[in-house]
Design a protein around this motif. Structure first.
Motif, PDB file in Angstrom:
ATOM      1  N   GLY A  67       0.827  -1.203   0.000  1.00  0.00           N
ATOM      2  CA  GLY A  67       0.000   0.000   0.000  1.00  0.00           C
ATOM      3  C   GLY A  67       0.858   1.249   0.000  1.00  0.00           C
ATOM      4  O   GLY A  67       2.079   1.200   0.155  1.00  0.00           O
ATOM      5  N   THR A  68       0.218   2.375  -0.117  1.00  0.00           N
ATOM      6  CA  THR A  68       0.926   3.649  -0.192  1.00  0.00           C
ATOM      7  C   THR A  68       1.755   3.918   1.056  1.00  0.00           C
ATOM      8  O   THR A  68       2.897   4.363   0.968  1.00  0.00           O
ATOM      9  N   GLY A  69       1.196   3.645   2.230  1.00  0.00           N
ATOM     10  CA  GLY A  69       1.931   3.879   3.478  1.00  0.00           C
ATOM     11  C   GLY A  69       3.176   3.022   3.586  1.00  0.00           C
ATOM     12  O   GLY A  69       4.243   3.496   3.990  1.00  0.00           O
ATOM     13  N   GLU A  70       3.059   1.751   3.216  1.00  0.00           N
ATOM     14  CA  GLU A  70       4.216   0.853   3.257  1.00  0.00           C
ATOM     15  C   GLU A  70       5.281   1.285   2.259  1.00  0.00           C
ATOM     16  O   GLU A  70       6.476   1.223   2.551  1.00  0.00           O
ATOM     17  N   ARG A  71       4.850   1.708   1.070  1.00  0.00           N
ATOM     18  CA  ARG A  71       5.820   2.151   0.066  1.00  0.00           C
ATOM     19  C   ARG A  71       6.536   3.415   0.511  1.00  0.00           C
ATOM     20  O   ARG A  71       7.736   3.564   0.309  1.00  0.00           O
ATOM     21  N   LEU A  72       5.807   4.344   1.111  1.00  0.00           N
ATOM     22  CA  LEU A  72       6.413   5.584   1.588  1.00  0.00           C
ATOM     23  C   LEU A  72       7.415   5.300   2.704  1.00  0.00           C
ATOM     24  O   LEU A  72       8.525   5.819   2.707  1.00  0.00           O
ATOM     25  N   ALA A  73       7.046   4.450   3.639  1.00  0.00           N
ATOM     26  CA  ALA A  73       7.966   4.074   4.720  1.00  0.00           C
ATOM     27  C   ALA A  73       9.168   3.322   4.156  1.00  0.00           C
ATOM     28  O   ALA A  73      10.306   3.530   4.581  1.00  0.00           O
TER      29      ALA A  73
END
Length: 132
Positions: A67-73
């Motif tokens: 997801g977007t949050g995992e990719r950003l982290a």
């Protein structure tokens, strides 16, 4: 005395710079293999996974979509111990390799030896799109 630039000019200058950067970085990333699958060396490895990040000169492959949050982290901390950084092999040619790939798209990477570093790394002869 010099007048301050109106906000419209500043916005136009910023957008022009962004378009130039995007265009130039896009042309730097366009490195796909012109090798046919039959021309790939027999001792090459094959890795299947999902594209979780595109960078200049390479992509990150993981075993599951993120997801977007995992990719950003992951951009700052990495995408986990099972992720692999894939760059272009020097014998792969000069056609676009990474341009057509999208985030969370399933791919098969035909690559050179697997370098066991943290994160794992390989260089690709060819990247095959499995799922659109």
């Amino acid at each position: 005395m010099r007048e301050a630039l109106p906000y419209k000019r500043i916005l136009l200058i910023f957008l022009s710079g962004w378009v130039m950067f995007y265009t130039l970085s896009g042309s730097l990333v366009q490195t796909k293999s012109n090798l046919a699958v039959a021309d790939i060396p027999e001792d090459s490895i094959t890795i299947e996974g999902y594209v979780v990040s595109k960078r200049i000169g390479g992509v990150w492959i993981a075993n599951k979509p993120m997801g977007t949050g995992e990719r950003l982290a992951g951009y700052f901390t990495g995408y986990g111990v099972e992720s692999i950084y894939v760059s272009k092999h020097k014998e792969a040619g000069g056609h676009p390799m990474f341009k057509e790939l999208r985030v969370n798209q399933k791919v098969r990477v035909h690559g050179d030896i697997f370098r066991e570093s943290l994160p794992g790394k390989t260089s690709a002869y060819y990247i095959e799109i499995i799922e659109e």
